[in-house]
Write an enzyme that holds these catalytic residues in place. Structure first.
Site, short mmCIF file in Angstrom:
data_model
loop_
_atom_site.label_atom_id
_atom_site.label_comp_id
_atom_site.label_asym_id
_atom_site.label_seq_id
_atom_site.Cartn_x
_atom_site.Cartn_y
_atom_site.Cartn_z
N ILE A 43 5.69 -3.52 -7.35
CA ILE A 43 4.90 -2.33 -7.67
C ILE A 43 5.44 -1.16 -6.84
CG2 ILE A 43 2.59 -1.30 -7.69
CD1 ILE A 43 1.49 -4.24 -7.59
N GLY A 78 0.88 -1.17 0.00
CA GLY A 78 0.00 0.00 0.00
C GLY A 78 0.90 1.21 0.00
N GLU A 132 1.14 -11.99 -2.53
CA GLU A 132 -0.29 -12.31 -2.44
C GLU A 132 -0.97 -12.25 -3.81
OE1 GLU A 132 1.03 -9.47 -1.89
OE2 GLU A 132 -0.37 -7.83 -2.30
N CYS A 138 6.17 -5.29 0.67
CA CYS A 138 6.27 -3.98 0.03
C CYS A 138 6.15 -2.86 1.08
CB CYS A 138 5.24 -3.88 -1.10
SG CYS A 138 5.74 -2.70 -2.35
N HIS A 166 4.98 -8.46 -4.10
CA HIS A 166 3.60 -8.78 -3.67
C HIS A 166 3.30 -10.27 -3.84
CE1 HIS A 166 1.68 -4.77 -3.09
NE2 HIS A 166 2.74 -4.40 -3.77
#
Ligand code: GLN
Length: 190
Positions: free
Chosen positions: A136, A46, A174, A78, A172
């Site tokens: 990301i 996030g 997930e 992250c 990430h």
């Protein structure tokens, strides 16, 4: 074993799915009472600055710091890795990090051109071939302390690290369809 997923901001829902697939009983954590009820925690991706602010305003920050200092297992991905590190570079001056793993982390370190990318990463000790990792606006680990095991790297830079019961990933895990890193985390929790 109740595993919490911090759900203040960011990518929590997919972590809940992955943990359930990996055999845990995941619950979302938004309040100090939620945190008190779990044995381990996932801090998702996030925006680490936003998550840090929300941790303070929800009253979770000090409780989380105390639980981590007590050795609560944690998996940070992250932004979650940034929060669990010892020092954050290119952060906001008031952003909190909890020092659960002895790494210095630089935010958004892969630069604009490679803002987001994917890579197949061989992971130390993980059976079943490389992990397909999605990065990301990912942070990078610039320095690791002597107690930190580096489990995977990109261009020689650590992107998956472990210190005791704390696992951190710059990417990430997930996303996609591979629960092995969640299983690895759970294997340390149980
Ligand atoms: N760039 C974000 C931060 O600094 C992390 C990005 C992510 O979690 N995907 O917090």
């Amino acid at each position: 074993m109740k595993v919490g997923v911090l759900a203040l901001q960011g990518a929590s829902a997919r972590h809940v799915d992955m943990l359930a697939r990996a055999g845990a009983a995941p619950v979302e954590v938004r309040t100090p009472a939620d945190l008190d009820a779990v044995d381990a925690i996932v801090l998702p991706g996030g925006e680490s600055t936003t998550i840090s602010m929300l941790l303070e305003s929800s009253g979770l920050a000090d409780r989380l710091a105390a639980r981590l200092a007590d050795g609560m297992p944690a998996f940070g991905t992250c932004a979650g890795m940034i929060l669990l590190g010892r020092e954050v570079l290119d952060g906001r001056p008031d952003q909190r990090c909890f020092g659960a793993v002895d790494v210095t982390v630089r935010r958004n370190a892969f630069g604009r051109q490679v803002d987001s990318f994917e890579a197949d990463l061989p992971v130390e000790g993980l059976a079943g071939g490389p992990v397909h990792a999605v990065f990301i606006r990912a942070p990078v680990v610039e320095a690791v302390g002597p107690e930190v095991e580096v489990l995977a790297t990109v261009d020689g830079r650590p992107v998956l690290c472990r210190q005791g019961p704390v696992l951190v990933a710059a990417f990430h895990p997930e996303l996609g369809d591979d629960p092995r890193l969640h299983e690895l985390f759970l294997s340390e929790v149980v």
